[in-house]
Design a protein around this motif. Sequence first.
Motif, PDB file in Angstrom:
ATOM      1  N   PRO A 248      -4.543 -19.336  -4.455  1.00  0.00           N
ATOM      2  CA  PRO A 248      -3.625 -18.257  -4.075  1.00  0.00           C
ATOM      3  C   PRO A 248      -3.952 -17.178  -4.814  1.00  0.00           C
ATOM      4  CG  PRO A 248      -2.628 -20.002  -5.320  1.00  0.00           C
ATOM      5  CD  PRO A 248      -4.232 -20.597  -5.230  1.00  0.00           C
ATOM      6  N   ARG A 250      -2.448 -12.783  -5.035  1.00  0.00           N
ATOM      7  CA  ARG A 250      -1.475 -11.254  -4.621  1.00  0.00           C
ATOM      8  C   ARG A 250      -2.645 -10.449  -4.085  1.00  0.00           C
ATOM      9  NH1 ARG A 250       3.706 -10.857  -3.485  1.00  0.00           N
ATOM     10  NH2 ARG A 250       4.230 -11.336  -5.706  1.00  0.00           N
ATOM     11  N   HIS A 251      -2.517 -10.128  -2.572  1.00  0.00           N
ATOM     12  CA  HIS A 251      -3.501  -8.984  -2.104  1.00  0.00           C
ATOM     13  C   HIS A 251      -2.866  -7.727  -2.878  1.00  0.00           C
ATOM     14  CE1 HIS A 251      -5.839 -11.042   0.553  1.00  0.00           C
ATOM     15  NE2 HIS A 251      -4.645 -11.520   1.472  1.00  0.00           N
ATOM     16  N   GLY A 252      -4.085  -6.745  -3.126  1.00  0.00           N
ATOM     17  CA  GLY A 252      -3.542  -5.345  -3.238  1.00  0.00           C
ATOM     18  C   GLY A 252      -3.276  -4.640  -2.076  1.00  0.00           C
ATOM     19  N   VAL A 253      -4.250  -4.818  -1.058  1.00  0.00           N
ATOM     20  CA  VAL A 253      -3.854  -4.515   0.479  1.00  0.00           C
ATOM     21  C   VAL A 253      -2.806  -5.195   0.805  1.00  0.00           C
ATOM     22  CG1 VAL A 253      -4.621  -4.157   2.673  1.00  0.00           C
ATOM     23  CG2 VAL A 253      -6.327  -3.420   0.797  1.00  0.00           C
ATOM     24  N   SER A 254      -1.802  -4.575   1.464  1.00  0.00           N
ATOM     25  CA  SER A 254      -0.564  -5.472   2.019  1.00  0.00           C
ATOM     26  C   SER A 254       0.209  -5.850   0.912  1.00  0.00           C
ATOM     27  CB  SER A 254      -1.127  -6.446   2.999  1.00  0.00           C
ATOM     28  OG  SER A 254      -1.047  -7.763   2.203  1.00  0.00           O
ATOM     29  N   ASN A 255       0.138  -6.190  -0.325  1.00  0.00           N
ATOM     30  CA  ASN A 255       0.972  -6.686  -1.461  1.00  0.00           C
ATOM     31  C   ASN A 255       1.107  -8.008  -0.877  1.00  0.00           C
ATOM     32  OD1 ASN A 255       2.475  -6.399  -3.778  1.00  0.00           O
ATOM     33  ND2 ASN A 255       4.307  -6.468  -2.687  1.00  0.00           N
ATOM     34  N   PHE A 257       1.269 -12.316  -0.737  1.00  0.00           N
ATOM     35  CA  PHE A 257       0.857 -13.490  -1.465  1.00  0.00           C
ATOM     36  C   PHE A 257      -0.002 -14.358  -0.474  1.00  0.00           C
ATOM     37  CE2 PHE A 257       0.939 -17.463  -3.776  1.00  0.00           C
ATOM     38  CZ  PHE A 257       0.779 -17.207  -4.939  1.00  0.00           C
ATOM     39  N   SER A 274       5.360 -12.082   2.552  1.00  0.00           N
ATOM     40  CA  SER A 274       5.890 -11.227   1.574  1.00  0.00           C
ATOM     41  C   SER A 274       5.065  -9.818   1.401  1.00  0.00           C
ATOM     42  CB  SER A 274       5.803 -11.952   0.149  1.00  0.00           C
ATOM     43  OG  SER A 274       6.944 -11.367  -0.621  1.00  0.00           O
ATOM     44  N   ASP A 275       5.075  -9.198   2.752  1.00  0.00           N
ATOM     45  CA  ASP A 275       4.320  -7.965   2.775  1.00  0.00           C
ATOM     46  C   ASP A 275       5.634  -7.101   2.886  1.00  0.00           C
ATOM     47  OD1 ASP A 275       4.983  -8.428   5.519  1.00  0.00           O
ATOM     48  OD2 ASP A 275       3.011  -7.947   6.195  1.00  0.00           O
ATOM     49  N   ARG A 294      -8.320  -4.067  -7.861  1.00  0.00           N
ATOM     50  CA  ARG A 294      -7.232  -4.689  -7.563  1.00  0.00           C
ATOM     51  C   ARG A 294      -6.834  -4.396  -6.038  1.00  0.00           C
ATOM     52  NH1 ARG A 294      -3.607  -1.061  -8.631  1.00  0.00           N
ATOM     53  NH2 ARG A 294      -1.693  -2.079  -9.280  1.00  0.00           N
ATOM     54  N   LEU A 298      -4.729  -8.430  -6.378  1.00  0.00           N
ATOM     55  CA  LEU A 298      -4.128  -7.400  -7.287  1.00  0.00           C
ATOM     56  C   LEU A 298      -4.469  -7.803  -8.641  1.00  0.00           C
ATOM     57  CD1 LEU A 298      -2.303  -4.815  -6.920  1.00  0.00           C
ATOM     58  CD2 LEU A 298      -0.467  -6.259  -7.355  1.00  0.00           C
ATOM     59  N   TRP A 299      -4.559  -9.124  -8.970  1.00  0.00           N
ATOM     60  CA  TRP A 299      -4.671  -9.707 -10.323  1.00  0.00           C
ATOM     61  C   TRP A 299      -6.189  -9.660 -10.634  1.00  0.00           C
ATOM     62  CZ3 TRP A 299      -2.145 -14.792  -8.412  1.00  0.00           C
ATOM     63  CH2 TRP A 299      -0.790 -14.561  -8.164  1.00  0.00           C
TER      64      TRP A 299
ATOM     65  N   CYS C 232       1.469 -12.340 -13.346  1.00  0.00           N
ATOM     66  CA  CYS C 232       0.236 -11.850 -13.067  1.00  0.00           C
ATOM     67  C   CYS C 232       0.657 -10.507 -12.448  1.00  0.00           C
ATOM     68  CB  CYS C 232      -0.346 -12.789 -11.842  1.00  0.00           C
ATOM     69  SG  CYS C 232      -0.982 -14.412 -12.303  1.00  0.00           S
ATOM     70  N   ALA C 236      -0.917  -6.928 -13.565  1.00  0.00           N
ATOM     71  CA  ALA C 236      -1.853  -5.953 -12.570  1.00  0.00           C
ATOM     72  C   ALA C 236      -0.740  -4.870 -12.288  1.00  0.00           C
ATOM     73  CB  ALA C 236      -1.809  -6.991 -11.069  1.00  0.00           C
ATOM     74  N   PRO C 241      -5.309  -6.078 -14.957  1.00  0.00           N
ATOM     75  CA  PRO C 241      -5.692  -7.236 -14.380  1.00  0.00           C
ATOM     76  C   PRO C 241      -6.841  -8.355 -15.408  1.00  0.00           C
ATOM     77  CG  PRO C 241      -6.598  -5.516 -13.155  1.00  0.00           C
ATOM     78  CD  PRO C 241      -5.788  -5.023 -14.365  1.00  0.00           C
ATOM     79  N   ILE C 244      -5.799 -11.161 -17.223  1.00  0.00           N
ATOM     80  CA  ILE C 244      -5.732 -12.640 -16.667  1.00  0.00           C
ATOM     81  C   ILE C 244      -7.249 -12.954 -16.649  1.00  0.00           C
ATOM     82  CG2 ILE C 244      -5.161 -13.804 -14.507  1.00  0.00           C
ATOM     83  CD1 ILE C 244      -3.326 -11.217 -13.816  1.00  0.00           C
TER      84      ILE C 244
ATOM     85  N   GLN D 142       4.321  -2.099  -6.217  1.00  0.00           N
ATOM     86  CA  GLN D 142       3.257  -2.792  -6.788  1.00  0.00           C
ATOM     87  C   GLN D 142       3.169  -2.451  -8.226  1.00  0.00           C
ATOM     88  OE1 GLN D 142      -0.355  -2.278  -4.420  1.00  0.00           O
ATOM     89  NE2 GLN D 142       0.139  -4.201  -3.564  1.00  0.00           N
TER      90      GLN D 142
END
Lengths: 337, 337, 337, 337
Positions: A248, A250-255, A257, A274-275, A294, A298-299, C232, C236, C241, C244, D142
């Motif tokens: 799992p 966190r996406h950068g695109v869309s934010n 999880f 959670s977008d 990212r 994102l991480w 995280c 980020a 990032p 991490i 973000q």
Amino acid sequence: MTEAQVSGTQGSGGPRIRPNIIRIAHTVFTVRNLEASRAFYVDLLGMNVLHEESGALYLRGVEDREWTLKLEQQVSPRVRHLAYRVAGEADLDALVALAEQQGLPWRWEEELDRPRVLRLQDPFGLPLAFYHQSGTHRWLLQDYHLHRGPGLQRVDHVNVMVPDVERTMRWYLDELGFRLSEYTVDEQERYWAAWIQRRGGVHDLALTNGPGPRLHHWAYWMPDITSIIRTCDILAGARQPERIERGPGRHGVSNAFFLYIRDPDGHRIELYTSDYLTVDPDFEPIRWLRDDPRRQTLWGARTPRSWFEEASELEAFDGGAVPAVEGDLTGIPAHVI
Amino acid sequence: MTEAQVSGTQGSGGPRIRPNIIRIAHTVFTVRNLEASRAFYVDLLGMNVLHEESGALYLRGVEDREWTLKLEQQVSPRVRHLAYRVAGEADLDALVALAEQQGLPWRWEEELDRPRVLRLQDPFGLPLAFYHQSGTHRWLLQDYHLHRGPGLQRVDHVNVMVPDVERTMRWYLDELGFRLSEYTVDEQERYWAAWIQRRGGVHDLALTNGPGPRLHHWAYWMPDITSIIRTCDILAGARQPERIERGPGRHGVSNAFFLYIRDPDGHRIELYTSDYLTVDPDFEPIRWLRDDPRRQTLWGARTPRSWFEEASELEAFDGGAVPAVEGDLTGIPAHVI
Amino acid sequence: MTEAQVSGTQGSGGPRIRPNIIRIAHTVFTVRNLEASRAFYVDLLGMNVLHEESGALYLRGVEDREWTLKLEQQVSPRVRHLAYRVAGEADLDALVALAEQQGLPWRWEEELDRPRVLRLQDPFGLPLAFYHQSGTHRWLLQDYHLHRGPGLQRVDHVNVMVPDVERTMRWYLDELGFRLSEYTVDEQERYWAAWIQRRGGVHDLALTNGPGPRLHHWAYWMPDITSIIRTCDILAGARQPERIERGPGRHGVSNAFFLYIRDPDGHRIELYTSDYLTVDPDFEPIRWLRDDPRRQTLWGARTPRSWFEEASELEAFDGGAVPAVEGDLTGIPAHVI
Amino acid sequence: MTEAQVSGTQGSGGPRIRPNIIRIAHTVFTVRNLEASRAFYVDLLGMNVLHEESGALYLRGVEDREWTLKLEQQVSPRVRHLAYRVAGEADLDALVALAEQQGLPWRWEEELDRPRVLRLQDPFGLPLAFYHQSGTHRWLLQDYHLHRGPGLQRVDHVNVMVPDVERTMRWYLDELGFRLSEYTVDEQERYWAAWIQRRGGVHDLALTNGPGPRLHHWAYWMPDITSIIRTCDILAGARQPERIERGPGRHGVSNAFFLYIRDPDGHRIELYTSDYLTVDPDFEPIRWLRDDPRRQTLWGARTPRSWFEEASELEAFDGGAVPAVEGDLTGIPAHVI
């Protein structure tokens, strides 16, 4: 409820009514071993079996009032079609008119609970389906005592690999009224990926660069991060950690999880939560560079190579598989394991 | 592993070995309708049935290696005993010596998986049991695919109502080596409640003022706040919201996140998570005033009257119920619904 | 509170009092740029500054009543010592007796709030410290409005790399009374790693195979999974990032949810939550095979190579760095990125 | 982006263009002590100060690209207006035409970042505002390292008390194109409350029975349940538990997890997460009975009387307060504390 929309984006033959597409709605996966698929989707992921037939299961999440994933036993694992729900029957007629005008293959089909499904091939070979009328069923949203496993909530989006992201995107924006939320470009400003939507969320449809058209993944909305973590624990508990492909994270695109898992036939499912909303009239699409660490997570976590290379075959209009072709852009992003 | 401890707190008859009590371990509830109890504890709460006999179920949480709650069908709903695990067989002998010295009733009993249980009545009428040897079983902690419902994790503590909190507390501190974590006093500095422990957490045993001795509640540790929220949703989904008596909320005392529910016979269960450690040698017990609104629920929520007034009968040493007597302190705290 | 313990495990010179170690308690990191460290630990991780001196910060989590991490500006980033809290002053004397008997270097030192610290080198070169007396401070546990960042809660454990895990483990079990929770063996049944404890949790001290002695990581307990995910996101968000290193994920060993991050000097911090209790007298240590994919991350995720190879230098008894030596076991586990 | 909509629901004067309202967008609260309000909204709730002027603060959540709550220091605490964003300038013209046709008071106003705001009084005395053009700002979604407190995410909905729910609802459905999600009726099938939406979620606007028009609450979307729990902890930590009025809990209506808090002037804020989508063309509004214990809180928790009785005054079109009038329905639901 249907809102007539006058499309002014093409010159040919006067204004045409643009179909009002509500949202991505269902898919049909063919699978080689229905019992293995049931063990995955029902016993582990806890999806609800809305209907069962010889050789087929109709599944849904707890918020879904309709089935949203049909599994059908077949020799080859494929994706039969990707179905969108439209606002009214007139929108189906508008889609037929579009197909006729552009010479796209189409026909009427039928599915359980969906008596009038328009099967239509888009110009890029994607097997689309559209329907308005649907038998709906009491949802399970507040029947928490009946939720099983991590509790998949509702269908969220579909992601396909296509060899020409920009041209494909333009057709969906111009002809079907999708709106752009986010996009990725390479160092020559060529589109690498695009997230487009009808529903006011981040996307109903994502297009990513690669040999195609192929299905990259089918996604369900999850109630929270904890339920995504629980999916990992359940798969690991069942001694199937290899079903977890990415995340799992966190996406950068869309934010959002996210978690990517693979079913017994390799079909990829994303669990997503959670977008953000995109309803504002001046929403400005968000631009990412392909190699921004990212962007994907994102991480900064690296993505496994299989995630870029593997995807599901699509069923052709006349049977068999749609052949996948390479596009002009090659290679995969940096930041791969 | 047993650590011999020399007790220097009483004058009578020279030093005595103080028993090394490890932790609160199990209870036995009698219930009027075992199937109704099974529907509550197993079908809704998801407890694991470790053993089943005619007229009895032996339940546990996912971290428990032993059964921790036995349900036994009987005419009257009662609590047969509250059992503690001790470090070695010698500690049972030390407890017998204590009973002999103080004239407390005791005898040897047997339970499933527990061949040598010392049944002992404390000076205040609480039905205690102690055991060392226990058949243990493979836990379910990492078999996440087998977890059901909210996933109760392990037994955490027991809470009893007694008419004289201070005198009862002193006995457990002096004779059984408990240590004080937190306590509540009224405006005359009289003890209203006390939380005492052996295991290094906030409490194995809580004593609260009221007619007694009676069982106030039996508590399980939960993996997180989300699983406690899920318990509420599951009970509501099953159209049994009336099983939720108090919470969810954050305790001032213990800082734990909590929920109180009532089983079909009215036995009260607390689901509890996220307290703190008390292992330090200079840990100073935390003092609360009885009418501090943040004491019971840090957020100031009021407590329903039933929570102060209702409790389970305890089984007497020779059968029947231990009679509940009033203490000197009367009334209930402010901040009641 | 001190419990005298008679050690019967060695033959030399009659029974000796075994020191009663309560728990792992603090460490001192030297760092090259205190302001960069403050930005990481205080501004991003939200640790509380309990004291500040020229060239040094004393930090703690929200449950800590003492400082648990001292940062001291120096030319080289090292770990000065790993400190354990003991039950009483007599336990310090017992440790001195042990040092004298085994010829281990020791001396008295002083730290802020800790007037009498016994600095002692273990037989394997690990710089230990022990103290009983400590100035404690009002905790922040229920001052939620003062919590910052993800809310690190309390010191949990320390993990060191040593060239001979089994021999090191035996000394801590035999001489300091640690108990074994879990261990990893290779295919020849040689110890690859061991988790040992004093406090009733999974570990105060973990020993893992590798050139050493070196510090692998220092760990804080977190209130829940969400707060680890938030760490995280915060790193980020701050465009760091790369701090991490591994995770988040669920450990097979310990069942904890975890994240590994690296501070500006490369010191590794683990954020950790949700393990289990080990207080039972018949607790059986859990055995893992080194190359079991579920051992390190229950979900099968691969571990980055840096996690196996990089570690912090330890300060020698007479200054400088303890030299790291290789052991007999070489290589790193399978399942590496 | 604006979609012209032909309204066919009224007979007067031929078809009229129905305005395309996107979503609820902002409100303006007058407060008596701006510093006390700042302490609440900024220091405790962690809202972002987008702009600051003498006597006014402009606040937003982390997903908001605009300010969504303006606080203005005044003698009396009131609500100046409730503002909706529309799809284009033509929609403002359509609203003026509606006002002219129905004889509703209207004028052009200006707010910071919003140069052309249409201020319009609805037929029931609610002070509405509408705008299209807005200065937007980089969001903080973000920038997790800049999030403070529980992390309010975006404006979600507004709830008003009105004396005639059904008549008010009809006007919003017929004239402004709102759609009904859920509603409550009493035993005579009279509307007690209605949840209506434009954005595809459960509601932009809720109407509840009571003396009015008054503002019942203004609501923010939260990222998850944990952040709502954290709000309670933060308020309790700051020794302001009295700011928590109701919850946390799960609504029956909307299925959302919620918390109601009161600001220093008594304005009520709801923190809200996790409802469902209403975009489907055949979505059937959900009907609840007023005295169903699961309606207000799925878990059956009782609601404090203040929640039914207290609400904020609204500012009249020509200054002063809109007088609140009683409707035909009196009393409050059962299940009150």
